[in-house]
Scaffold this motif. Structure first.
Motif, short mmCIF file in Angstrom:
data_model
loop_
_atom_site.label_atom_id
_atom_site.label_comp_id
_atom_site.label_asym_id
_atom_site.label_seq_id
_atom_site.Cartn_x
_atom_site.Cartn_y
_atom_site.Cartn_z
N PHE A 147 -3.91 8.71 10.13
CA PHE A 147 -4.58 7.42 10.16
C PHE A 147 -5.67 7.46 11.22
N PHE A 148 -6.92 7.24 10.79
CA PHE A 148 -8.01 7.21 11.77
C PHE A 148 -9.17 6.38 11.21
N TYR A 149 -9.96 5.84 12.14
CA TYR A 149 -11.02 4.89 11.77
C TYR A 149 -12.22 5.21 12.66
N PRO A 150 -13.06 6.20 12.27
CA PRO A 150 -14.07 6.77 13.18
C PRO A 150 -15.38 5.97 13.27
N VAL A 151 -15.27 4.65 13.41
CA VAL A 151 -16.49 3.83 13.46
C VAL A 151 -17.30 4.06 14.74
N ALA A 164 0.87 -1.18 0.00
CA ALA A 164 0.00 0.00 0.00
C ALA A 164 0.91 1.23 0.00
N ALA A 165 0.93 1.95 -1.11
CA ALA A 165 1.70 3.18 -1.23
C ALA A 165 0.77 4.33 -0.85
N LEU A 166 0.79 4.68 0.41
CA LEU A 166 -0.19 5.61 0.97
C LEU A 166 0.25 7.05 0.69
N ASN A 167 -0.33 7.61 -0.36
CA ASN A 167 0.03 8.95 -0.81
C ASN A 167 -0.56 10.05 0.06
N GLY A 168 -1.33 9.67 1.06
CA GLY A 168 -1.95 10.63 1.97
C GLY A 168 -2.74 9.88 3.02
N THR A 169 -3.67 10.57 3.63
CA THR A 169 -4.42 10.03 4.76
C THR A 169 -5.17 8.75 4.43
N LEU A 170 -5.15 7.83 5.40
CA LEU A 170 -5.89 6.57 5.34
C LEU A 170 -6.97 6.63 6.40
N ALA A 171 -8.24 6.52 5.99
CA ALA A 171 -9.34 6.68 6.94
C ALA A 171 -10.40 5.61 6.76
N GLY A 172 -11.05 5.28 7.86
CA GLY A 172 -12.24 4.44 7.85
C GLY A 172 -12.09 3.14 7.11
N GLY A 173 -13.09 2.83 6.28
CA GLY A 173 -13.14 1.57 5.57
C GLY A 173 -11.98 1.32 4.65
N ALA A 174 -11.21 2.35 4.30
CA ALA A 174 -10.05 2.15 3.44
C ALA A 174 -8.97 1.32 4.13
N PHE A 175 -9.06 1.21 5.46
CA PHE A 175 -8.15 0.30 6.17
C PHE A 175 -8.30 -1.12 5.62
#
Length: 203
Positions: free
Chosen positions: A117-121, A89-100
């Motif tokens: 990086f955040f996962y606001p479930v 995974a070449a994370l070019n920016g923020t990773l959030a929620g379901g994209a995890f």
């Protein structure tokens, strides 16, 4: 809404909806799952995003249509997990929620310095995608998984590196060189050698 590029042994899939922060739709997830499955002979899978955000997670406009619990999430996530080569995974920016669900099953994760990086479930009232909690805990440990999923903490790239959530930090200008370095041996090896070593690691 995804871009698929195959160059020799490398398959690159780009989430290509930058005007919506690459928010994931049913169509994008289904296309991604099919692309990974159809290119199982590739030795390298690179998953990245267009623009300055990897993905903001699920497209909330599709939430009312049942997307949060649709099996297409597992289809995409499991296709990545079962990819027989090296997935990054070449994370070019923020990773959030379901994209995890797309980044966690990759073998490696490389992020730009300003990624968050955040996962606001907990806040949104959704549940994580089915495989995400266990995969997250396997990388960062149960307490830090709860910090992200239950306490809703947003963490920086430096924190993600120290947690074990990502494996390298690279600027946008450095990213391609880092990817080439990490995949050089895999691209030069035979398919049998590559798959044997991955099987020894994954069990």
């Amino acid at each position: 809404m995804i871009r698929i590029e195959r160059e020799g042994p490398r398959l690159t899939i780009t989430l290509n909806r930058p005007e919506k922060a690459n928010a994931l739709t049913f169509e994008m997830l289904a296309q991604l799952a099919q692309a990974v499955t159809n290119n199982a002979d590739a030795r390298v899978l690179v998953l990245t995003g267009a623009g300055k955000v990897f993905s903001a997670g699920m497209d909330l406009a599709e939430a009312q249509s049942g997307l949060p619990r649709n099996p297409v999430w597992s289809d995409a996530s499991e296709a990545i997990a079962e990819f027989p080569g090296l997935s990054i995974a070449a994370l070019n920016g923020t990773l959030a929620g379901g994209a995890f669900a797309l980044a966690l099953p990759c073998d490696l994760r490389v992020a730009v310095p300003n990624a968050n990086f955040f996962y606001p479930v907990m806040k949104l009232g959704f549940r994580p995608q089915p495989h995400d909690p266990a995969r997250l805990a396997a990388l960062v440990g149960p307490a830090r998984a709860k910090l992200i999923l239950m306490a809703g903490e947003k963490i920086s790239a430096e924190e993600a590196l120290s947690f074990g959530l990502i494996d390298r930090i690279a600027t946008a200008d450095e990213m391609e060189a880092v990817l080439e370095r990490l995949t050089e041996g895999v691209c030069a090896a035979s398919d049998a050698h590559l798959r044997a070593i991955k099987a020894m690691i994954d069990g």
